[in-house]
Design an enzyme around this catalytic site. Structure first.
Site, PDB file in Angstrom:
ATOM      1  N   HIS A 108     -12.281 113.996 -42.629  1.00 20.24           N
ATOM      2  CA  HIS A 108     -13.546 113.511 -42.056  1.00 20.24           C
ATOM      3  C   HIS A 108     -14.520 114.671 -41.859  1.00 20.24           C
ATOM      4  CE1 HIS A 108     -12.410 109.291 -40.639  1.00 20.24           C
ATOM      5  NE2 HIS A 108     -11.389 109.727 -41.337  1.00 20.24           N
ATOM      6  N   ASP A 160     -19.382 109.805 -36.794  1.00 20.17           N
ATOM      7  CA  ASP A 160     -18.314 109.249 -37.620  1.00 20.17           C
ATOM      8  C   ASP A 160     -18.199 107.756 -37.299  1.00 20.17           C
ATOM      9  OD1 ASP A 160     -15.714 108.629 -38.724  1.00 20.17           O
ATOM     10  OD2 ASP A 160     -15.300 110.778 -38.705  1.00 20.17           O
TER      11      ASP A 160
END
Ligand code: UDP
Length: 465
Positions: free
Chosen positions: A36, A123
């Site tokens: 990520h 995110d």
């Protein structure tokens, strides 16, 4: 000095003057795991390169591991009570549900300064972060580190529109090709195995209609229908693939690396070893930063590699090393190199590499596509089965192994797939397609490319807000 280098140096010198007011200050907030951080960090670098002030907020361990050009990004290390060690899974789950106090304090700290935060790029796995952005007057962009196809699947499950009767063989979802159960993400095909994780991936959509932008690490050509499906629901912008600029458009000359490794890479030995091998002769094998193989799977893979009689470079993380068959490394020393972590992009870009045996993590998949490396797909869990389906059937850039008894891929299957990709008739077609996708990936980031236009548009809107 090239024009690009000159521009970059000038820009960074300007940025080092801390007392200038920027058009916008973006706070980028990724989940602190390799798969990520890599894409979100790359996006952050692009924004900074376009002249925005960008701060990346992450927990202390990844923050300490970041190596990025001076003056490009601000780094805000968030305390996580780990004293700088990697975050264990339970703590990560805690952060998934509530980091709101820390995030609120961080944003409020900048209020009244010359450059208060104006936008939060969070995110997508942290939907609560969007609520905080809105409460504190920032605009919010959700960043998806997964493909659009995966988002479509999770969205339909979340809406209760994907009921899987035990007899289901073919699954139809709007915007997607027909899928088999084994093509679905493991959280959907086997929800009982990962109940808590399923909750988190479904929550990504709980307030998405409030987001000002939905940014996706993909490119229009790669997921044409899927992107269009998403655009029907949210303000979607594809901004990928997020490889460092020097692997694609070469505009940011110092951007030749992600700038973060949560494990230590053995760069030099890999490079030197690859330099001694002929063009397209090496099988590169990696299962990413998280997947754990069963011991018998590891053994089958090892003997499959040996039997293929190809050169191989295999990343076996330190925690996985004990599963290697006894004496395997010694027995294969002529043909193979086993390392605990490597600079994957450098490896994939090396002319000696002819095939990537991959778990099909989304970053690894995009990296192989962007660098034109044919794949043997060995998906393990999460979104990997779906990515593998696309690799084989939609993009035609690899073969997916068939799983045998007890969920283990046998050595003969590994060997056959490797040989077919590297030498077979299907391999020829796969290589042709891999070359085509590499060009499309470059195009997306080139001047007037779909992703670069989306990034420019995002920046322009932020500055004019
Ligand atoms: N990676 C790396 N060295 C390795 C293995 C992986 O640099 O030895 C990087 C790889 O380039 C990718 C990321 O780690 O950017 C892994 O992300 P991916 O989504 O492929 O898989 P995950 O680790 O999330 O399962």
């Amino acid at each position: 000095m090239t024009q690009a280098l000159y521009l970059e140096e000038t820009l960074f010198k300007e940025m080092e003057k801390k007392d200038i007011a920027y058009g916008a200050h973006v706070l980028v907030f990724p989940l602190p795991v390799q798969g990520h951080i890599n894409p979100m960090l790359q996006f952050a670098k692009r924004l900074a390169f376009k002249g925005l002030k960008v701060t990346i907020a992450t927990t202390i361990y990844p923050a300490k591991s970041l190596h990025i050009g001076t003056g490009l990004l601000e780094i805000e290390p968030l305390s996580d009570g780990q004293e700088g060690a990697a975050m264990p899974r339970e703590k990560l789950l805690g952060l998934l549900t509530d980091g709101s106090g820390t995030l609120t304090r961080l944003i409020q700290k900048q209020e009244g300064s010359l450059n208060p935060f104006s936008c939060l790029v969070y995110d997508s796995i942290f939907p609560w972060a969007l609520n905080i952005a809105k409460q504190l007057g920032l605009c919010g962009a959700s960043f998806f580190t997964q493909s659009c196809a995966i988002s479509a699947i999770y969205y339909h499950v979340n809406q209760g529109k994907l009921d899987l009767p035990p007899s289901a063989t073919i699954i139809s979802i709007p915007g997607l090709p027909q899928l088999r159960i084994s093509d679905l993400p493991s959280f959907v095909s086997a929800p009982e195995s990962y109940p808590s994780t399923l909750v988190f991936v479904l929550r990504q959509f709980c307030n998405l209609e409030k987001a000002d932008w939905v940014l996706v690490n993909s490119l229009d050509k790669l997921e044409d229908e899927e992107v269009r499906w998403m655009e029907g629901l949210w303000p979607v912008k594809t901004i990928g693939p997020t490889l460092p600029s020097m692997y694609l458009d070469k505009v940011m000359v110092s951007d030749n690396d992600y700038g973060i490794n949560l494990s230590n890479p053995n760069g030099e030995p890999c490079q030197k070893w690859l330099d001694t091998r002929p063009t397209a002769s090496v099988v590169y094998v990696s299962f990413g930063s998280v997947a754990n193989l069963k011991a018998d799977q590891m053994e089958e893979l090892a003997w499959g590699l040996k039997e293929s009689n190809k050169n191989f470079l295999w990343v076996v993380r330190a925690s996985e090393q004990s599963k290697l068959p006894k004496n395997f490394v010694e027995e294969t020393i002529e043909k193979g190199l086993v390392v605990t972590w490597c600079p994957q992009l450098e490896v994939l870009a090396h002319s000696a590499v002819g095939c990537f045996v991959t778990h099909c993590g989304w970053n690894s998949t995009l990296e192989a596509l962007s660098l034109g490396v044919p794949m043997v797909a060995v998906p393990q869990w999460t979104d990997q089965p779906t990515n593998a389906k696309y690799v084989e059937d939609i993009w035609g850039v690899g073969l997916r192994v068939k799983v045998g008894e007890n969920g283990v891929v046998r050595r003969e299957e590994m060997e056959n797939c490797i040989i077919e990709v590297m030498e077979g008739v299907r391999g020829k077609e796969i290589k042709k397609n891999a070359g085509k996708w590499m060009e499309f990936a470059k195009e997306a980031l080139a001047e007037d490319g779909s992703s670069i236009k989306n990034i420019d548009d995002f920046v322009a809107k932020l500055i004019n807000k």
